[in-house]
Design a protein around this motif. Sequence first.
Motif, PDB file in Angstrom:
ATOM      1  N   ASN B 143      -7.267  25.486  75.598  1.00  0.00           N
ATOM      2  CA  ASN B 143      -7.228  23.974  75.140  1.00  0.00           C
ATOM      3  C   ASN B 143      -6.854  24.107  73.524  1.00  0.00           C
ATOM      4  O   ASN B 143      -6.092  23.106  73.243  1.00  0.00           O
ATOM      5  CB  ASN B 143      -8.628  23.281  75.101  1.00  0.00           C
ATOM      6  CG  ASN B 143      -9.033  23.029  76.696  1.00  0.00           C
ATOM      7  OD1 ASN B 143      -7.941  22.850  77.586  1.00  0.00           O
ATOM      8  ND2 ASN B 143     -10.205  22.585  76.970  1.00  0.00           N
ATOM      9  N   ALA B 144      -7.259  25.022  72.941  1.00  0.00           N
ATOM     10  CA  ALA B 144      -6.898  25.163  71.482  1.00  0.00           C
ATOM     11  C   ALA B 144      -5.278  25.078  71.176  1.00  0.00           C
ATOM     12  O   ALA B 144      -5.040  24.700  70.106  1.00  0.00           O
ATOM     13  CB  ALA B 144      -7.732  26.100  70.635  1.00  0.00           C
ATOM     14  N   LYS B 145      -4.654  25.577  72.002  1.00  0.00           N
ATOM     15  CA  LYS B 145      -3.169  25.871  71.995  1.00  0.00           C
ATOM     16  C   LYS B 145      -2.436  24.860  72.662  1.00  0.00           C
ATOM     17  O   LYS B 145      -1.197  25.204  72.945  1.00  0.00           O
ATOM     18  CB  LYS B 145      -2.903  27.305  72.133  1.00  0.00           C
ATOM     19  CG  LYS B 145      -3.225  28.155  71.037  1.00  0.00           C
ATOM     20  CD  LYS B 145      -2.745  29.608  71.298  1.00  0.00           C
ATOM     21  CE  LYS B 145      -3.395  30.565  70.291  1.00  0.00           C
ATOM     22  NZ  LYS B 145      -2.958  31.778  70.525  1.00  0.00           N
ATOM     23  N   ASP B 146      -3.169  23.899  73.274  1.00  0.00           N
ATOM     24  CA  ASP B 146      -2.412  23.087  74.303  1.00  0.00           C
ATOM     25  C   ASP B 146      -1.351  22.103  73.341  1.00  0.00           C
ATOM     26  O   ASP B 146      -1.753  21.431  72.574  1.00  0.00           O
ATOM     27  CB  ASP B 146      -3.019  22.263  75.174  1.00  0.00           C
ATOM     28  CG  ASP B 146      -2.568  21.509  76.172  1.00  0.00           C
ATOM     29  OD1 ASP B 146      -2.021  21.903  77.260  1.00  0.00           O
ATOM     30  OD2 ASP B 146      -2.276  20.099  76.111  1.00  0.00           O
ATOM     31  N   PRO B 147      -0.151  21.775  73.962  1.00  0.00           N
ATOM     32  CA  PRO B 147       0.948  21.297  73.022  1.00  0.00           C
ATOM     33  C   PRO B 147       0.552  19.904  73.261  1.00  0.00           C
ATOM     34  O   PRO B 147       1.179  18.948  72.447  1.00  0.00           O
ATOM     35  CB  PRO B 147       2.263  21.647  73.753  1.00  0.00           C
ATOM     36  CG  PRO B 147       1.868  22.007  75.286  1.00  0.00           C
ATOM     37  CD  PRO B 147       0.551  22.918  74.974  1.00  0.00           C
ATOM     38  N   VAL B 148      -0.046  19.467  74.349  1.00  0.00           N
ATOM     39  CA  VAL B 148      -0.292  17.916  74.554  1.00  0.00           C
ATOM     40  C   VAL B 148      -1.545  17.539  73.750  1.00  0.00           C
ATOM     41  O   VAL B 148      -1.610  16.457  73.072  1.00  0.00           O
ATOM     42  CB  VAL B 148      -0.298  17.600  76.007  1.00  0.00           C
ATOM     43  CG1 VAL B 148      -0.825  15.933  76.042  1.00  0.00           C
ATOM     44  CG2 VAL B 148       1.015  17.485  76.745  1.00  0.00           C
ATOM     45  N   LEU B 149      -2.639  18.185  73.915  1.00  0.00           N
ATOM     46  CA  LEU B 149      -3.884  18.034  73.118  1.00  0.00           C
ATOM     47  C   LEU B 149      -3.415  17.787  71.539  1.00  0.00           C
ATOM     48  O   LEU B 149      -4.195  17.309  70.771  1.00  0.00           O
ATOM     49  CB  LEU B 149      -4.853  19.077  73.559  1.00  0.00           C
ATOM     50  CG  LEU B 149      -5.580  18.868  74.834  1.00  0.00           C
ATOM     51  CD1 LEU B 149      -6.664  20.155  74.968  1.00  0.00           C
ATOM     52  CD2 LEU B 149      -6.284  17.416  74.810  1.00  0.00           C
ATOM     53  N   ALA B 150      -2.463  18.976  71.116  1.00  0.00           N
ATOM     54  CA  ALA B 150      -2.193  18.962  69.673  1.00  0.00           C
ATOM     55  C   ALA B 150      -1.550  17.571  69.309  1.00  0.00           C
ATOM     56  O   ALA B 150      -1.622  17.331  68.160  1.00  0.00           O
ATOM     57  CB  ALA B 150      -1.220  20.063  69.459  1.00  0.00           C
ATOM     58  N   LEU B 151      -1.152  16.711  70.249  1.00  0.00           N
ATOM     59  CA  LEU B 151      -0.643  15.392  69.616  1.00  0.00           C
ATOM     60  C   LEU B 151      -1.439  14.320  69.343  1.00  0.00           C
ATOM     61  O   LEU B 151      -1.402  13.258  68.937  1.00  0.00           O
ATOM     62  CB  LEU B 151       0.461  14.982  70.958  1.00  0.00           C
ATOM     63  CG  LEU B 151       1.607  15.997  71.171  1.00  0.00           C
ATOM     64  CD1 LEU B 151       2.357  15.165  72.413  1.00  0.00           C
ATOM     65  CD2 LEU B 151       2.598  15.922  69.997  1.00  0.00           C
ATOM     66  N   VAL B 152      -2.832  14.607  69.896  1.00  0.00           N
ATOM     67  CA  VAL B 152      -4.071  13.837  69.807  1.00  0.00           C
ATOM     68  C   VAL B 152      -4.792  14.083  68.507  1.00  0.00           C
ATOM     69  O   VAL B 152      -5.013  15.401  68.256  1.00  0.00           O
ATOM     70  CB  VAL B 152      -4.793  13.923  71.028  1.00  0.00           C
ATOM     71  CG1 VAL B 152      -5.898  12.968  70.985  1.00  0.00           C
ATOM     72  CG2 VAL B 152      -4.171  13.783  72.440  1.00  0.00           C
ATOM     73  N   ALA B 153      -5.279  13.095  67.798  1.00  0.00           N
ATOM     74  CA  ALA B 153      -6.269  13.222  66.668  1.00  0.00           C
ATOM     75  C   ALA B 153      -7.353  13.976  67.325  1.00  0.00           C
ATOM     76  O   ALA B 153      -8.068  13.764  68.170  1.00  0.00           O
ATOM     77  CB  ALA B 153      -6.707  12.078  66.119  1.00  0.00           C
ATOM     78  N   ALA B 154      -7.747  14.796  66.294  1.00  0.00           N
ATOM     79  CA  ALA B 154      -8.743  15.932  66.825  1.00  0.00           C
ATOM     80  C   ALA B 154     -10.168  15.435  67.020  1.00  0.00           C
ATOM     81  O   ALA B 154     -10.860  15.776  68.047  1.00  0.00           O
ATOM     82  CB  ALA B 154      -8.990  16.853  65.761  1.00  0.00           C
ATOM     83  N   ASP B 155     -10.629  14.430  66.495  1.00  0.00           N
ATOM     84  CA  ASP B 155     -11.592  13.623  66.547  1.00  0.00           C
ATOM     85  C   ASP B 155     -11.739  12.796  68.125  1.00  0.00           C
ATOM     86  O   ASP B 155     -12.632  12.367  68.685  1.00  0.00           O
ATOM     87  CB  ASP B 155     -12.219  12.585  65.334  1.00  0.00           C
ATOM     88  CG  ASP B 155     -11.237  11.464  65.526  1.00  0.00           C
ATOM     89  OD1 ASP B 155     -10.123  11.613  65.609  1.00  0.00           O
ATOM     90  OD2 ASP B 155     -11.565  10.431  65.115  1.00  0.00           O
ATOM     91  N   ARG B 156     -10.640  12.509  68.653  1.00  0.00           N
ATOM     92  CA  ARG B 156     -10.364  11.896  70.073  1.00  0.00           C
ATOM     93  C   ARG B 156     -10.227  12.831  71.053  1.00  0.00           C
ATOM     94  O   ARG B 156     -10.253  12.361  72.338  1.00  0.00           O
ATOM     95  CB  ARG B 156      -9.436  10.801  69.905  1.00  0.00           C
ATOM     96  CG  ARG B 156      -9.458   9.628  69.116  1.00  0.00           C
ATOM     97  CD  ARG B 156      -8.674   8.705  68.884  1.00  0.00           C
ATOM     98  NE  ARG B 156      -9.014   7.973  70.321  1.00  0.00           N
ATOM     99  CZ  ARG B 156      -8.171   7.164  71.150  1.00  0.00           C
ATOM    100  NH1 ARG B 156      -6.753   7.137  70.461  1.00  0.00           N
ATOM    101  NH2 ARG B 156      -8.146   6.697  72.220  1.00  0.00           N
ATOM    102  N   ARG B 157      -9.888  13.954  70.879  1.00  0.00           N
ATOM    103  CA  ARG B 157      -9.542  15.108  72.005  1.00  0.00           C
ATOM    104  C   ARG B 157     -10.626  15.188  73.056  1.00  0.00           C
ATOM    105  O   ARG B 157     -10.298  15.382  74.132  1.00  0.00           O
ATOM    106  CB  ARG B 157      -9.075  16.353  71.573  1.00  0.00           C
ATOM    107  CG  ARG B 157      -7.911  16.572  71.078  1.00  0.00           C
ATOM    108  CD  ARG B 157      -7.345  18.003  70.377  1.00  0.00           C
ATOM    109  NE  ARG B 157      -6.676  17.689  69.251  1.00  0.00           N
ATOM    110  CZ  ARG B 157      -6.498  18.579  68.252  1.00  0.00           C
ATOM    111  NH1 ARG B 157      -7.216  19.485  67.985  1.00  0.00           N
ATOM    112  NH2 ARG B 157      -5.439  18.238  67.139  1.00  0.00           N
TER     113      ARG B 157
END
Lengths: 244, 187
Positions: B143-157
């Motif tokens: 999850n820490a390296k997922d390219p789509v999660l990386a587009l999301v603000a950390a507090d909303r992930r």
Amino acid sequence: MKQAKAAPQMEVTGYRRPFPGTQPGYLFPTYAATVKRAPTQPLVILPHTLSELTGPVFGHDEVLPGDHDLTRQHKGAPIGERIIVSGRVLDQNARPVPHTLVEIWQANSAGRYPHKVDQHDAPMDPNFTGAGRCLTDAEGRYRFVTIRPGEYPWGNHYNAWRPAHIHFSLFGPAFATRLVTQMYFPGDPLLAYDPMYNCVPDERARQRLISTLDWESTMPQIALGYRFDIILRGAEETPMQTKR
Amino acid sequence: MSLQATTSQTVGPYLHIGLSWLITENLAPKGVPGERMLIRGRVLDGDGRPVNDALVEIWQANAAGKYAHPRDPQAKPLAEGFRGFGRSATNQDGAFRFRTIKPGPVPGPGGKLQAPHIAVNVFMRGQLKQLVSRIYFPGEAANAKDPVLALVAADRRPTLVAKAVKPGMLEWNVILQGKGETVFFDC
């Protein structure tokens, strides 16, 4: 045997984003139910990966031959004006979308759904459920036999009545091509007052939701034809890198 | 040349009439390989009230990270009896559920692997087009390296990552508005 010249292999890299004004947003207060259900945070733009470029595939064993005929699902014939609703499913690149699942549902001719939520005081029709489905053929064509749905009141605003409509659900080839829409009928005076129909500013986009009277599919002495073509999102394509 | 795509319209309140025949809450019949799990959740509106007329659809790869679709070019095995499609209609509590297997990782932009995830479409009255989201898995290092999660603000992930309720059971909710609002994508 002559070898057909191989078409260049195309790789789908993503789906086209909508033209401005042709797709609805989420918050649209004239349609009151959007107010508590629309996201308030901005959407995150999703790159189209393999997850969005693929989608479920449905087969002919799941859709029965009679599923397209809503007038023959019960003992008797439903009350109402029999119609043929047909058309083609194309993508934005004008290519047919073959073998894709089309699901429809609609009110009966009195404007009543056989559903516990529908309390409109109009008669039920024991011979009409109002659900149908089919797969498009190799050229993207589909065809339903049904009855013309009635208009019905709803609680959105004073004297809110939905124009006659048929709900459509389509999959297309990918997760990103999933579409749920509604088909309307030409000349319906209620369209001007309907918040759903008027949810996009582009007038031509709205008008494409209206079917056209179609003599070609009309069955003489039996059923009037209405044509409704559906355009699913088209792929952005680039020539495939071939390794030699 | 490009045609314009047909305008989306709401599924409305009577969606069950046309769509219930394809309800698929068990995606992985016996014999389908993979880590089995129940994913359950609720759809809640801006007042925190359950949405009892939503339809949740999911699309996922099999345990090997292969989609049952002709466009998946990967040389990975298909799983017999596994299509990867689920459809669940919410009940009076706004609840939906899927019995499935955890998908394997699939490639993302630039050929980099994405963390295991499930693509989600949510349809309901009061939405003129579907909401798109994703379900990721808890405790997943990728999850820490997922390219789509990386587009999301950390507090909303965290809204995209299911919570472990107990072994074999995950919870993932669709919060339409306000505190903990789920991240939705422009797909």
